[in-house]
Design a protein around this motif. Structure first.
Motif, PDB file in Angstrom:
ATOM      1  N   SER A   1       0.836  -1.185   0.000  1.00 29.76           N
ATOM      2  CA  SER A   1       0.000   0.000   0.000  1.00 29.76           C
ATOM      3  C   SER A   1       0.879   1.246   0.000  1.00 29.76           C
ATOM      4  O   SER A   1       2.074   1.173   0.298  1.00 29.76           O
TER       5      SER A   1
ATOM      6  N   THR B   1       2.022   3.502   1.822  1.00 35.48           N
ATOM      7  CA  THR B   1       2.300   3.902   3.196  1.00 35.48           C
ATOM      8  C   THR B   1       3.326   5.034   3.228  1.00 35.48           C
ATOM      9  O   THR B   1       3.986   5.325   2.223  1.00 35.48           O
TER      10      THR B   1
ATOM     11  N   GLN C   1       1.025  -2.967   9.371  1.00 34.90           N
ATOM     12  CA  GLN C   1       2.296  -2.948   8.658  1.00 34.90           C
ATOM     13  C   GLN C   1       3.011  -4.262   8.930  1.00 34.90           C
ATOM     14  O   GLN C   1       2.907  -4.832  10.000  1.00 34.90           O
TER      15      GLN C   1
ATOM     16  N   GLN D   1       8.402  -3.143   4.936  1.00 33.06           N
ATOM     17  CA  GLN D   1       7.801  -1.852   5.267  1.00 33.06           C
ATOM     18  C   GLN D   1       8.290  -0.739   4.349  1.00 33.06           C
ATOM     19  O   GLN D   1       7.511   0.127   3.963  1.00 33.06           O
TER      20      GLN D   1
ATOM     21  N   GLY E   1       6.197  -0.539   1.373  1.00 29.14           N
ATOM     22  CA  GLY E   1       4.755  -0.435   1.592  1.00 29.14           C
ATOM     23  C   GLY E   1       4.112  -1.722   2.049  1.00 29.14           C
ATOM     24  O   GLY E   1       2.899  -1.892   1.914  1.00 29.14           O
TER      25      GLY E   1
ATOM     26  N   VAL F   1       2.226  -4.451   3.927  1.00 28.59           N
ATOM     27  CA  VAL F   1       1.162  -4.531   4.919  1.00 28.59           C
ATOM     28  C   VAL F   1       0.695  -5.973   5.008  1.00 28.59           C
ATOM     29  O   VAL F   1       1.030  -6.801   4.157  1.00 28.59           O
TER      30      VAL F   1
END
Length: 164
Positions: free
Chosen positions: A35, A37, A86, A90, A93, A95
């Motif tokens: 995602s 993030t 998360q 990381q 992104g 998750v």
């Protein structure tokens, strides 16, 4: 009352996982996804909340799908945020989804010619996403063979074609 929109998550899945999701309406987790993030935005030097950040998450999911098999299948979902944590990757992104319901899936992306990815998939096997990202054969697949978008309503028919 309008709530906070659910974040878009790109989930690389296998054909078997997608078939279970269609048949049962639910795919149990934990499921890795990607995602837009804050960590992904920092990694790619992108502004949070923009289309560029979502595209970066999509590209990372595409590489993760390539690492998982010879054909890429990426679901586009807006899962319940309570199930979104998360996880590993990381900086890319990464998750984790506790479970995914079919109604949370909006669309999917897949290869139009799965055979073009086989060599890149074999070459990327055993690598991390960051390592695979740098491989010339992976970069060629990303640049020359974009994934094709499909509405989620087409998922069952797509899976039947793949099996047939």
């Amino acid at each position: 009352m309008t709530g906070t929109p659910r974040p878009v998550v790109f989930l690389p899945v296998t054909g078997g996982q997608a078939s279970r999701l269609v048949a049962e309406g639910l795919l149990g987790g934990p499921l890795p996804g990607y995602s837009a993030t804050a960590d992904l935005c920092a990694t790619f030097d992108l502004a949070p909340g923009g289309e560029d950040a979502e595209f970066a998450a999509f590209q990372v999911a595409s590489v993760a799908a390539l690492l998982a098999g010879s054909s890429r299948l990426v679901l586009v979902a807006r899962p319940r945020t309570a199930l979104l944590n998360q996880a590993g990757e990381q900086g890319n992104g990464g998750v984790e989804i506790g479970a995914l319901e079919l109604h949370e899936v909006e669309a999917f992306f897949t290869d139009t010619e799965p055979s073009v990815c086989r060599s890149a998939s074999r070459g990327a096997a055993g690598h991390t996403i960051d390592e695979a990202w740098e491989l010339p054969e992976v970069q060629a697949v990303l640049a020359e063979h974009p994934l094709s978008w499909h509405d989620v309503s087409e998922l069952a028919a797509h899976l039947e074609l793949q099996e047939g």
